[in-house]
Every structure is written in structure tokens, then in C-alpha cells.
Design a protein around this motif. Structure first.
Motif, PDB file in Angstrom:
ATOM      1  N   GLN A 152       0.830  -1.213   0.000  1.00 35.45           N
ATOM      2  CA  GLN A 152       0.000   0.000   0.000  1.00 35.45           C
ATOM      3  C   GLN A 152       0.861   1.259   0.000  1.00 35.45           C
ATOM      4  OE1 GLN A 152      -2.606  -0.532   3.418  1.00 35.45           O
ATOM      5  NE2 GLN A 152      -4.229  -1.322   2.088  1.00 35.45           N
ATOM      6  N   GLN A 153       0.340   2.223  -0.713  1.00 33.85           N
ATOM      7  CA  GLN A 153       0.919   3.561  -0.762  1.00 33.85           C
ATOM      8  C   GLN A 153      -0.202   4.544  -0.459  1.00 33.85           C
ATOM      9  OE1 GLN A 153       1.799   4.908  -4.696  1.00 33.85           O
ATOM     10  NE2 GLN A 153       3.201   6.518  -4.062  1.00 33.85           N
ATOM     11  N   PHE A 154       0.097   5.567   0.320  1.00 32.91           N
ATOM     12  CA  PHE A 154      -0.925   6.549   0.698  1.00 32.91           C
ATOM     13  C   PHE A 154      -0.642   7.873   0.001  1.00 32.91           C
ATOM     14  CE2 PHE A 154      -0.609   3.558   4.248  1.00 32.91           C
ATOM     15  CZ  PHE A 154      -1.925   3.115   4.295  1.00 32.91           C
ATOM     16  N   VAL A 155      -1.660   8.343  -0.731  1.00 33.06           N
ATOM     17  CA  VAL A 155      -1.573   9.628  -1.434  1.00 33.06           C
ATOM     18  C   VAL A 155      -2.515  10.600  -0.730  1.00 33.06           C
ATOM     19  CG1 VAL A 155      -1.926  10.846  -3.601  1.00 33.06           C
ATOM     20  CG2 VAL A 155      -1.005   8.518  -3.613  1.00 33.06           C
ATOM     21  N   THR A 156      -1.943  11.636  -0.149  1.00 35.93           N
ATOM     22  CA  THR A 156      -2.733  12.615   0.614  1.00 35.93           C
ATOM     23  C   THR A 156      -2.737  13.948  -0.113  1.00 35.93           C
ATOM     24  OG1 THR A 156      -2.152  11.525   2.699  1.00 35.93           O
ATOM     25  CG2 THR A 156      -3.004  13.790   2.826  1.00 35.93           C
ATOM     26  N   VAL A 157      -3.934  14.425  -0.408  1.00 36.51           N
ATOM     27  CA  VAL A 157      -4.107  15.747  -1.015  1.00 36.51           C
ATOM     28  C   VAL A 157      -4.706  16.656   0.051  1.00 36.51           C
ATOM     29  CG1 VAL A 157      -5.225  17.082  -2.837  1.00 36.51           C
ATOM     30  CG2 VAL A 157      -4.442  14.751  -3.298  1.00 36.51           C
ATOM     31  N   THR A 158      -3.960  17.664   0.448  1.00 37.97           N
ATOM     32  CA  THR A 158      -4.412  18.576   1.496  1.00 37.97           C
ATOM     33  C   THR A 158      -4.990  19.848   0.878  1.00 37.97           C
ATOM     34  OG1 THR A 158      -2.214  19.592   1.664  1.00 37.97           O
ATOM     35  CG2 THR A 158      -2.661  17.709   3.099  1.00 37.97           C
ATOM     36  N   ASP A 159      -5.854  20.485   1.637  1.00 39.41           N
ATOM     37  CA  ASP A 159      -6.411  21.785   1.235  1.00 39.41           C
ATOM     38  C   ASP A 159      -6.194  22.746   2.385  1.00 39.41           C
ATOM     39  OD1 ASP A 159      -7.751  23.965   0.290  1.00 39.41           O
ATOM     40  OD2 ASP A 159      -9.745  23.098   0.434  1.00 39.41           O
ATOM     41  N   THR A 160      -5.102  23.476   2.323  1.00 39.55           N
ATOM     42  CA  THR A 160      -4.793  24.470   3.365  1.00 39.55           C
ATOM     43  C   THR A 160      -4.824  25.892   2.802  1.00 39.55           C
ATOM     44  OG1 THR A 160      -2.394  24.326   2.936  1.00 39.55           O
ATOM     45  CG2 THR A 160      -3.315  22.800   4.558  1.00 39.55           C
ATOM     46  N   THR A 161      -5.286  26.019   1.564  1.00 41.44           N
ATOM     47  CA  THR A 161      -5.299  27.325   0.912  1.00 41.44           C
ATOM     48  C   THR A 161      -6.683  27.945   1.019  1.00 41.44           C
ATOM     49  OG1 THR A 161      -3.636  26.563  -0.671  1.00 41.44           O
ATOM     50  CG2 THR A 161      -4.854  28.561  -1.246  1.00 41.44           C
ATOM     51  N   GLY A 240     -20.780  60.428   7.472  1.00 39.25           N
ATOM     52  CA  GLY A 240     -19.440  60.473   8.066  1.00 39.25           C
ATOM     53  C   GLY A 240     -18.682  59.205   7.745  1.00 39.25           C
ATOM     54  N   GLY A 241     -17.806  58.855   8.631  1.00 42.79           N
ATOM     55  CA  GLY A 241     -17.009  57.653   8.424  1.00 42.79           C
ATOM     56  C   GLY A 241     -15.522  57.967   8.479  1.00 42.79           C
ATOM     57  N   PRO A 242     -14.696  57.034   8.035  1.00 42.98           N
ATOM     58  CA  PRO A 242     -15.116  55.826   7.320  1.00 42.98           C
ATOM     59  C   PRO A 242     -15.708  54.755   8.228  1.00 42.98           C
ATOM     60  CG  PRO A 242     -12.745  55.827   7.606  1.00 42.98           C
ATOM     61  CD  PRO A 242     -13.233  57.146   8.129  1.00 42.98           C
ATOM     62  N   SER A 243     -16.649  53.992   7.667  1.00 38.39           N
ATOM     63  CA  SER A 243     -17.194  52.809   8.321  1.00 38.39           C
ATOM     64  C   SER A 243     -16.535  51.579   7.702  1.00 38.39           C
ATOM     65  CB  SER A 243     -18.718  52.732   8.123  1.00 38.39           C
ATOM     66  OG  SER A 243     -19.360  53.843   8.722  1.00 38.39           O
ATOM     67  N   ILE A 244     -16.209  50.613   8.531  1.00 41.70           N
ATOM     68  CA  ILE A 244     -15.510  49.417   8.072  1.00 41.70           C
ATOM     69  C   ILE A 244     -16.507  48.265   7.903  1.00 41.70           C
ATOM     70  CG2 ILE A 244     -13.693  47.753   8.571  1.00 41.70           C
ATOM     71  CD1 ILE A 244     -12.744  50.602   7.901  1.00 41.70           C
ATOM     72  N   VAL A 245     -16.471  47.644   6.736  1.00 38.29           N
ATOM     73  CA  VAL A 245     -17.287  46.466   6.443  1.00 38.29           C
ATOM     74  C   VAL A 245     -16.340  45.267   6.365  1.00 38.29           C
ATOM     75  CG1 VAL A 245     -18.879  45.373   4.830  1.00 38.29           C
ATOM     76  CG2 VAL A 245     -18.946  47.848   5.165  1.00 38.29           C
ATOM     77  N   GLN A 246     -16.529  44.309   7.258  1.00 36.25           N
ATOM     78  CA  GLN A 246     -15.679  43.126   7.275  1.00 36.25           C
ATOM     79  C   GLN A 246     -16.355  42.013   6.482  1.00 36.25           C
ATOM     80  OE1 GLN A 246     -15.280  42.546  11.548  1.00 36.25           O
ATOM     81  NE2 GLN A 246     -13.299  43.574  11.553  1.00 36.25           N
ATOM     82  N   CYS A 247     -15.680  41.527   5.441  1.00 35.14           N
ATOM     83  CA  CYS A 247     -16.216  40.472   4.582  1.00 35.14           C
ATOM     84  C   CYS A 247     -15.281  39.272   4.637  1.00 35.14           C
ATOM     85  CB  CYS A 247     -16.345  40.956   3.138  1.00 35.14           C
ATOM     86  SG  CYS A 247     -17.514  42.334   2.924  1.00 35.14           S
ATOM     87  N   SER A 248     -15.862  38.090   4.818  1.00 37.10           N
ATOM     88  CA  SER A 248     -15.046  36.881   4.921  1.00 37.10           C
ATOM     89  C   SER A 248     -15.670  35.759   4.096  1.00 37.10           C
ATOM     90  CB  SER A 248     -14.912  36.443   6.379  1.00 37.10           C
ATOM     91  OG  SER A 248     -16.178  36.133   6.931  1.00 37.10           O
ATOM     92  N   ALA A 249     -14.822  34.803   3.710  1.00 36.31           N
ATOM     93  CA  ALA A 249     -15.261  33.636   2.945  1.00 36.31           C
ATOM     94  C   ALA A 249     -14.516  32.419   3.460  1.00 36.31           C
ATOM     95  CB  ALA A 249     -15.001  33.841   1.456  1.00 36.31           C
ATOM     96  N   SER A 250     -15.218  31.277   3.531  1.00 33.58           N
ATOM     97  CA  SER A 250     -14.626  30.030   3.999  1.00 33.58           C
ATOM     98  C   SER A 250     -14.931  28.923   3.002  1.00 33.58           C
ATOM     99  CB  SER A 250     -15.164  29.637   5.377  1.00 33.58           C
ATOM    100  OG  SER A 250     -14.867  30.623   6.345  1.00 33.58           O
ATOM    101  N   ASP A 251     -13.974  27.998   2.846  1.00 34.72           N
ATOM    102  CA  ASP A 251     -14.232  26.851   1.989  1.00 34.72           C
ATOM    103  C   ASP A 251     -14.710  25.671   2.824  1.00 34.72           C
ATOM    104  OD1 ASP A 251     -11.992  25.753   3.209  1.00 34.72           O
ATOM    105  OD2 ASP A 251     -10.672  26.069   1.499  1.00 34.72           O
ATOM    106  N   ALA A 252     -14.984  24.549   2.167  1.00 34.21           N
ATOM    107  CA  ALA A 252     -15.550  23.393   2.860  1.00 34.21           C
ATOM    108  C   ALA A 252     -14.583  22.799   3.869  1.00 34.21           C
ATOM    109  CB  ALA A 252     -15.951  22.329   1.834  1.00 34.21           C
ATOM    110  N   THR A 253     -13.294  23.043   3.692  1.00 34.56           N
ATOM    111  CA  THR A 253     -12.295  22.519   4.619  1.00 34.56           C
ATOM    112  C   THR A 253     -12.159  23.400   5.854  1.00 34.56           C
ATOM    113  OG1 THR A 253     -11.134  21.653   2.681  1.00 34.56           O
ATOM    114  CG2 THR A 253      -9.929  21.625   4.742  1.00 34.56           C
ATOM    115  N   GLY A 254     -12.693  24.607   5.787  1.00 30.96           N
ATOM    116  CA  GLY A 254     -12.601  25.523   6.921  1.00 30.96           C
ATOM    117  C   GLY A 254     -11.553  26.599   6.755  1.00 30.96           C
ATOM    118  N   ASN A 255     -10.864  26.625   5.611  1.00 29.73           N
ATOM    119  CA  ASN A 255      -9.914  27.708   5.357  1.00 29.73           C
ATOM    120  C   ASN A 255     -10.695  28.997   5.095  1.00 29.73           C
ATOM    121  OD1 ASN A 255      -7.558  25.916   5.300  1.00 29.73           O
ATOM    122  ND2 ASN A 255      -8.441  25.169   3.385  1.00 29.73           N
ATOM    123  N   SER A 256     -10.271  30.075   5.703  1.00 32.60           N
ATOM    124  CA  SER A 256     -11.018  31.327   5.548  1.00 32.60           C
ATOM    125  C   SER A 256     -10.070  32.487   5.306  1.00 32.60           C
ATOM    126  CB  SER A 256     -11.875  31.608   6.792  1.00 32.60           C
ATOM    127  OG  SER A 256     -11.055  31.788   7.931  1.00 32.60           O
TER     128      SER A 256
END
Length: 374
Positions: A152-161, A240-256
Motif C-alpha cells: 500500500q501507498q498513501f496519497v494525501t491531497v491537502t487543502d490548506t489554501t 461620516g465615516g469611514p465605516s468598516i465592512v468586514q467580509c469573509s469567505a470560507s471553503d468546505a475545509t474551513g480555510n477562511s
């Protein structure tokens, strides 16, 4: 016919087999003995029959023939060398991975058949594409005798991006309800700073503007992913302002990942008045001191700013000079220049004339003593 125990092959040609055959005669102490194939011969894979002939010294000689089988077998599996385990970063939903090549050697077979199989859905073809996670590659080596060795050989594909977020090309200032206007798309202040926006206020103070914004995000594995913003799109920003709008996105692996939009709501447009510069207002003196002048209350002079009605501050100055008088106030007969302002900003200048006997057709009321004057 005698069958000897099976012997394991020691090479591609089979095995060199040594055996001992003897002959005994009741008269001849040393009968002649010969066997074919002889002891020490290389026996090929399979069953070979050995024929042994013994004869004595009688004339004619007495002959005895015996047969026995020698079986050379291959029950030893090949030696399999599998490639090292592989770990790579995902480049998409399926990532092409070079898993290497397994090798195998066998005692007998010089051309071992090597195959492999996977425990997950791997794309076909010479360039194998693996999903995210760990896939077990089972290598299988089979020789000509059907002996099997696996590894057996194990091939691991990671998603850290993390996904990549793209700021909106424009933000949209929603039209003021009831104004009949249209929504307005506003680009960033500077193409080199795509996260900074400045818009014009269009809602009644202290509100500034209701604004929508739609950043997008793309992930190498998941493709397009949702973007969540706080405050959410459609939020009403204060002036007035500036007002800050925080926008975020996450993938299925949890990388955000996240970006911050900067939104400033400014008010650069002056209020509008329902009178024109230089309009003249006439007031008739209705009391001994002149006339009580109230341009806002009596004449309805108002300013409109972003849909809101604002009472201006009006200050009258005698045309011939004198102290300023903040209206409403009692003004003596005469001409006045009146300056009206909102929040200290002069919006318009009008004239006020306080006059006597304008449209005065009413005679004075005379009170005299009655009868009985002594």
C-alpha cells in the motif's frame, strides 16, 4: 511410480535436484545403476519423471527399471517495492499527482505483472487526479505462477489554501424611498485602492445612505464560495465615516480569508430653498412698532436637505445700516436685507420691506366723550 515431495524453485530455470538411488542384488554385490535425468540436473518448473535402470552381472543381465517423479513448484510470491507515500497541496477539485512506479522481483518470473487500484474515485488516464483527502493505492504484483504480493501507498491531497476574495467593482447607493430617483453605482476612490469607497449621502440626516455591496470569492477546490459581510449588504450607513465592512469567505475545509471595505458617506450638496435669491417679501405694519416678521412660520420659507425639511435661520439687516436682527422679530418700517442659512451655511439672500399704509383702506377708530360733558 514414486512421487517425491515438491521442491521449491530456486531460479528462472527451476531447481537443481540432488537425489540418491541405490540397487541391491542377491548375487551381484555391485549391480550397475543409471538414472536419467541424473542427480544434480537442473529440473524445470513442473513434474519431471526420472527413470532408473539397474542390472546385475548375469548373462544375460537381469534388468530392473523404476520410475519416480520430481516436482519443482513456484509458491513464492514476488518481492514488491511500492513508491513512497505522497502529500501534495490541492490545485482543484481533483489534483494530478505523480505517484511513482512500483517495482517487483521474482525468483522464477523475470517479468512480473504490476497493477494498482484505489479506494476512492481517481480520474483515469496517465495523469492520475486525486480528490482531497487520503487515498490508499494498493499495488499488486503477480508472477506467472499466480503468486501475489500486495503493498500500500498513501496519497494525501491537502487543502490548506484559503479562498481568494475579490472586492466589488462598485457599491450601489440605493435611491431614497419615494424620491423617484435611481440607484447609483459608485466605484472605488482609486483603482489602486479597490477597498475604499466614498459616496454621497441621500437620506435625511442623521442617516447617510443605504448601500449594497457584493464581494465574490473563489476557492481552488470548491469553486465559487459565499461571502458574508458585517454589516450585511443593504445596511444604512450614517453620515461620516469611514465605516468598516468586514467580509469573509470560507471553503468546505474551513480555510477562511477576509477583506475590509472602507465606506465614507459625505454630504457635499447644499440644501435647497423654495425661494429664489433676491425674492422680496412685503409686510404691512400692523402695530405701532412696525410688523412682526416671521419668514418661516408666516411665509413658509423652508430648506430641503436629502428629503428632510429644515427651518433655516434668517437674520435681517436694515438696508441703511444697523444691528442684525434674528427673525422672527418685530421690524420697524423700512427695507431689510435678510440672509437665511442652514447650519451656518448661507443658502439664500432675500429682501423684506415693512411698509405703512400698504392696502390700508380702513379709517382709524375714534373714541370721543359722550353726552354730559361738563
Amino acid at each position: 511410480m514414486i512421487d517425491s515431495p515438491s521442491l521449491e524453485a530456486t531460479g528462472p530455470g527451476g531447481r537443481v535436484v540432488n537425489y540418491t538411488a541405490t540397487a541391491v542384488d542377491n548375487v551381484d554385490p555391485s549391480p550397475s545403476l543409471s538414472c536419467s535425468p541424473a542427480s544434480g540436473t537442473l529440473f524445470s518448473l513442473g513434474t519431471s519423471t526420472v527413470t532408473c535402470n539397474a542390472s546385475d552381472s548375469a548373462s544375460p543381465p537381469n534388468l530392473t527399471t523404476e520410475l519416480f517423479n520430481i516436482t519443482v513448484v513456484d509458491t513464492t510470491a514476488p518481492t514488491l517495492n511500492v513508491p513512497a507515500d505522497v502529500t501534495v497541496e490541492a490545485t482543484g477539485p481533483a489534483t494530478v499527482v505523480d505517484i511513482g512506479v512500483a517495482t517487483a522481483t521474482d525468483i522464477v518470473d523475470t517479468d512480473v505483472t504490476i497493477t494498482y487500484e484505489f479506494d476512492s474515485d481517481v480520474g483515469p488516464g496517465p495523469m492520475l487526479a486525486f480528490p482531497v483527502g487520503t487515498t490508499t493505492v494498493t499495488w499488486r504484483a503477480v508472477d506467472d505462477s499466480g503468486n501475489v504480493e500486495t503493498g500500500q501507498q498513501f496519497v494525501t491531497v491537502t487543502d490548506t489554501t484559503a479562498p481568494e476574495i475579490f472586492p466589488p467593482a462598485t457599491v450601489t447607493v440605493l435611491a431614497r424611498p419615494g424620491s423617484g430617483g435611481a440607484d447609483l453605482n459608485v466605484g472605488p476612490n482609486d483603482p489602486g485602492s479597490p477597498l475604499v469607497f466614498t459616496v454621497e449621502a441621500n437620506l435625511p440626516p442623521p442617516d447617510g445612505a443605504a448601500i449594497t455591496y457584493m464581494p465574490t470569492a473563489v476557492d481552488a477546490v470548491d469553486g465559487a464560495v459565499a461571502v458574508m459581510c458585517m454589516p450585511a449588504t443593504g445596511y444604512t450607513f450614517p453620515e461620516g465615516g469611514p465605516s468598516i465592512v468586514q467580509c469573509s469567505a470560507s471553503d468546505a475545509t474551513g480555510n477562511s480569508t477576509s477583506i475590509n471595505l472602507s465606506i465614507t458617506v459625505e454630504d457635499t450638496l447644499d440644501p435647497t430653498f423654495d425661494v429664489s435669491e433676491g425674492d422680496i417679501f412685503l409686510f404691512e405694519a400692523d402695530q405701532p412698532g412696525g410688523a412682526y416678521v416671521d419668514l418661516v412660520g408666516d411665509r413658509g420659507l423652508v430648506a430641503t436637505d436629502r428629503g428632510a425639511t429644515i427651518d433655516p435661520v434668517c437674520v435681517a439687516t436694515p438696508a441703511g445700516g444697523g444691528a442684525d436682527i434674528t427673525l422672527p422679530a418685530l421690524l420697524a418700517p423700512g427695507d431689510y436685507n435678510v440672509v437665511c442659512s442652514v447650519d451656518g451655511v448661507v443658502m439664500t439672500t432675500v429682501s423684506v420691506n415693512v411698509v405703512v399704509d400698504i392696502n390700508d383702506n380702513e379709517a382709524p377708530t375714534l373714541n370721543i366723550p359722550g353726552d354730559g360733558v361738563a
